[in-house]
Design a protein around this motif. Structure first.
Motif, PDB file in Angstrom:
ATOM      1  N   TRP A 150       9.192  32.381 -23.296  1.00  0.00           N
ATOM      2  CA  TRP A 150       8.119  32.864 -22.424  1.00  0.00           C
ATOM      3  C   TRP A 150       8.531  32.735 -20.951  1.00  0.00           C
ATOM      4  O   TRP A 150       8.432  33.693 -20.182  1.00  0.00           O
ATOM      5  CB  TRP A 150       6.835  32.095 -22.699  1.00  0.00           C
ATOM      6  CG  TRP A 150       5.725  32.438 -21.764  1.00  0.00           C
ATOM      7  CD1 TRP A 150       5.328  31.733 -20.665  1.00  0.00           C
ATOM      8  CD2 TRP A 150       4.874  33.600 -21.826  1.00  0.00           C
ATOM      9  NE1 TRP A 150       4.283  32.380 -20.045  1.00  0.00           N
ATOM     10  CE2 TRP A 150       3.991  33.514 -20.734  1.00  0.00           C
ATOM     11  CE3 TRP A 150       4.785  34.678 -22.684  1.00  0.00           C
ATOM     12  CZ2 TRP A 150       3.017  34.483 -20.488  1.00  0.00           C
ATOM     13  CZ3 TRP A 150       3.818  35.645 -22.434  1.00  0.00           C
ATOM     14  CH2 TRP A 150       2.949  35.541 -21.352  1.00  0.00           C
ATOM     15  N   VAL A 151       8.993  31.561 -20.561  1.00  0.00           N
ATOM     16  CA  VAL A 151       9.372  31.308 -19.165  1.00  0.00           C
ATOM     17  C   VAL A 151      10.520  32.225 -18.757  1.00  0.00           C
ATOM     18  O   VAL A 151      10.496  32.831 -17.682  1.00  0.00           O
ATOM     19  CB  VAL A 151       9.717  29.814 -18.959  1.00  0.00           C
ATOM     20  CG1 VAL A 151      10.377  29.574 -17.615  1.00  0.00           C
ATOM     21  CG2 VAL A 151       8.470  28.966 -19.117  1.00  0.00           C
ATOM     22  N   GLU A 152      11.518  32.345 -19.623  1.00  0.00           N
ATOM     23  CA  GLU A 152      12.658  33.208 -19.326  1.00  0.00           C
ATOM     24  C   GLU A 152      12.234  34.675 -19.202  1.00  0.00           C
ATOM     25  O   GLU A 152      12.656  35.381 -18.278  1.00  0.00           O
ATOM     26  CB  GLU A 152      13.704  33.049 -20.434  1.00  0.00           C
ATOM     27  CG  GLU A 152      14.977  33.816 -20.210  1.00  0.00           C
ATOM     28  CD  GLU A 152      15.958  33.573 -21.352  1.00  0.00           C
ATOM     29  OE1 GLU A 152      16.479  34.566 -21.888  1.00  0.00           O
ATOM     30  OE2 GLU A 152      16.184  32.400 -21.703  1.00  0.00           O
ATOM     31  N   ALA A 153      11.397  35.132 -20.118  1.00  0.00           N
ATOM     32  CA  ALA A 153      10.934  36.531 -20.082  1.00  0.00           C
ATOM     33  C   ALA A 153      10.111  36.791 -18.830  1.00  0.00           C
ATOM     34  O   ALA A 153      10.282  37.819 -18.163  1.00  0.00           O
ATOM     35  CB  ALA A 153      10.127  36.858 -21.334  1.00  0.00           C
ATOM     36  N   ARG A 154       9.219  35.872 -18.493  1.00  0.00           N
ATOM     37  CA  ARG A 154       8.394  36.058 -17.298  1.00  0.00           C
ATOM     38  C   ARG A 154       9.247  36.081 -16.041  1.00  0.00           C
ATOM     39  O   ARG A 154       9.028  36.899 -15.145  1.00  0.00           O
ATOM     40  CB  ARG A 154       7.332  34.952 -17.207  1.00  0.00           C
ATOM     41  CG  ARG A 154       6.070  35.280 -17.991  1.00  0.00           C
ATOM     42  CD  ARG A 154       5.510  36.604 -17.461  1.00  0.00           C
ATOM     43  NE  ARG A 154       4.341  37.035 -18.134  1.00  0.00           N
ATOM     44  CZ  ARG A 154       3.092  36.915 -17.680  1.00  0.00           C
ATOM     45  NH1 ARG A 154       2.838  36.305 -16.562  1.00  0.00           N
ATOM     46  NH2 ARG A 154       2.097  37.396 -18.374  1.00  0.00           N
ATOM     47  N   ARG A 155      10.217  35.202 -15.979  1.00  0.00           N
ATOM     48  CA  ARG A 155      11.103  35.171 -14.798  1.00  0.00           C
ATOM     49  C   ARG A 155      11.814  36.525 -14.658  1.00  0.00           C
ATOM     50  O   ARG A 155      11.860  37.098 -13.571  1.00  0.00           O
ATOM     51  CB  ARG A 155      12.127  34.048 -14.955  1.00  0.00           C
ATOM     52  CG  ARG A 155      12.989  33.846 -13.736  1.00  0.00           C
ATOM     53  CD  ARG A 155      13.941  32.666 -13.882  1.00  0.00           C
ATOM     54  NE  ARG A 155      13.209  31.441 -14.163  1.00  0.00           N
ATOM     55  CZ  ARG A 155      13.466  30.617 -15.180  1.00  0.00           C
ATOM     56  NH1 ARG A 155      14.448  30.880 -16.025  1.00  0.00           N
ATOM     57  NH2 ARG A 155      12.762  29.525 -15.353  1.00  0.00           N
ATOM     58  N   THR A 156      12.335  37.057 -15.751  1.00  0.00           N
ATOM     59  CA  THR A 156      13.039  38.333 -15.721  1.00  0.00           C
ATOM     60  C   THR A 156      12.103  39.469 -15.344  1.00  0.00           C
ATOM     61  O   THR A 156      12.429  40.302 -14.502  1.00  0.00           O
ATOM     62  CB  THR A 156      13.693  38.616 -17.094  1.00  0.00           C
ATOM     63  OG1 THR A 156      14.626  37.584 -17.360  1.00  0.00           O
ATOM     64  CG2 THR A 156      14.390  39.963 -17.109  1.00  0.00           C
ATOM     65  N   LEU A 157      10.923  39.533 -15.986  1.00  0.00           N
ATOM     66  CA  LEU A 157       9.997  40.638 -15.728  1.00  0.00           C
ATOM     67  C   LEU A 157       9.338  40.530 -14.352  1.00  0.00           C
ATOM     68  O   LEU A 157       8.975  41.545 -13.767  1.00  0.00           O
ATOM     69  CB  LEU A 157       8.951  40.713 -16.835  1.00  0.00           C
ATOM     70  CG  LEU A 157       9.525  41.051 -18.219  1.00  0.00           C
ATOM     71  CD1 LEU A 157       8.454  40.955 -19.288  1.00  0.00           C
ATOM     72  CD2 LEU A 157      10.195  42.421 -18.223  1.00  0.00           C
ATOM     73  N   ASP A 158       9.179  39.319 -13.826  1.00  0.00           N
ATOM     74  CA  ASP A 158       8.650  39.165 -12.463  1.00  0.00           C
ATOM     75  C   ASP A 158       9.607  39.759 -11.442  1.00  0.00           C
ATOM     76  O   ASP A 158       9.192  40.385 -10.480  1.00  0.00           O
ATOM     77  CB  ASP A 158       8.399  37.685 -12.139  1.00  0.00           C
ATOM     78  CG  ASP A 158       7.123  37.142 -12.776  1.00  0.00           C
ATOM     79  OD1 ASP A 158       6.265  37.940 -13.204  1.00  0.00           O
ATOM     80  OD2 ASP A 158       7.002  35.914 -12.853  1.00  0.00           O
ATOM     81  N   VAL A 159      10.907  39.565 -11.660  1.00  0.00           N
ATOM     82  CA  VAL A 159      11.918  40.098 -10.744  1.00  0.00           C
ATOM     83  C   VAL A 159      12.001  41.607 -10.857  1.00  0.00           C
ATOM     84  O   VAL A 159      12.099  42.313  -9.855  1.00  0.00           O
ATOM     85  CB  VAL A 159      13.301  39.449 -11.025  1.00  0.00           C
ATOM     86  CG1 VAL A 159      14.404  40.170 -10.288  1.00  0.00           C
ATOM     87  CG2 VAL A 159      13.270  37.988 -10.669  1.00  0.00           C
ATOM     88  N   SER A 160      11.953  42.128 -12.085  1.00  0.00           N
ATOM     89  CA  SER A 160      12.105  43.579 -12.283  1.00  0.00           C
ATOM     90  C   SER A 160      10.825  44.340 -12.027  1.00  0.00           C
ATOM     91  O   SER A 160      10.846  45.551 -11.910  1.00  0.00           O
ATOM     92  CB  SER A 160      12.611  43.868 -13.697  1.00  0.00           C
ATOM     93  OG  SER A 160      11.652  43.482 -14.657  1.00  0.00           O
TER      94      SER A 160
END
Length: 119
Positions: free
Chosen positions: A108-118
Motif C-alpha cells: 500500500w505505502v509503495e503503491a501510494r508513493r508511486t501513484l502520488d508522484v505520477s
C-alpha cells in the motif's frame, strides 16, 4: 488453513489476500472488511511490478459525500477504481493466497508513493 482476521485500518476485523488477473496481467491485493468488501485495494502489473491502483473505500466514501464528480474523477485517474461488492469466492481465483497485514501495508505505502508522484 483458516482465514486470519485481524483488526484493519478502519478498526473492524479485516482479512488480507491476493489474487492474479491473468487477462490483465495484474496482481490484485485486498484488505477486506468484516463484511467481505474491499476496504483498500492495490493492483500491480506483473510485467514491470508497477502499481496501477491504490484505492481506499474510506477515501471514496468521503469524496462521494463531500466533493463533486470532478474530484472523484481525479481520484480515480490517480489511484484507480476500488472493487465493488463482497469479495466472496476469492479463494477460487488464480494464485489466491492469504497475505499478512504487514505485507499489504508495505505494498500500500509503495503503491501510494508511486501513484502520488505520477498523479
Amino acid at each position: 488453513m483458516g482465514l486470519v482476521k485481524v483488526v484493519g485500518q478502519d478498526g473492524g476485523m479485516a482479512t488480507w489476500f491476493r489474487t492474479y488477473d491473468e487477462d490483465e496481467d495484474l496482481w490484485l491485493y485486498f484488505e477486506a472488511d468484516d463484511e467481505g468488501w474491499a476496504a483498500r485495494q492495490v493492483e500491480v502489473r506483473e510485467k514491470d511490478s508497477q502499481p496501477v491502483t491504490a484505492a481506499s473505500l474510506a477515501e471514496v466514501l468521503h469524496l462521494r459525500d463531500s466533493a463533486d464528480l470532478t474530484a472523484m474523477g481525479r481520484y480515480e485517474r490517480q489511484y484507480g477504481v476500488l472493487a465493488e461488492g463482497p469479495m466472496d469466492g476469492w479463494q477460487d481465483q488464480p494464485q489466491a493466497a492469504e497475505i499478512s497485514a504487514e505485507e499489504f501495508e508495505r505494498l500500500w505505502v509503495e503503491a501510494r508513493r508511486t501513484l502520488d508522484v505520477s498523479g
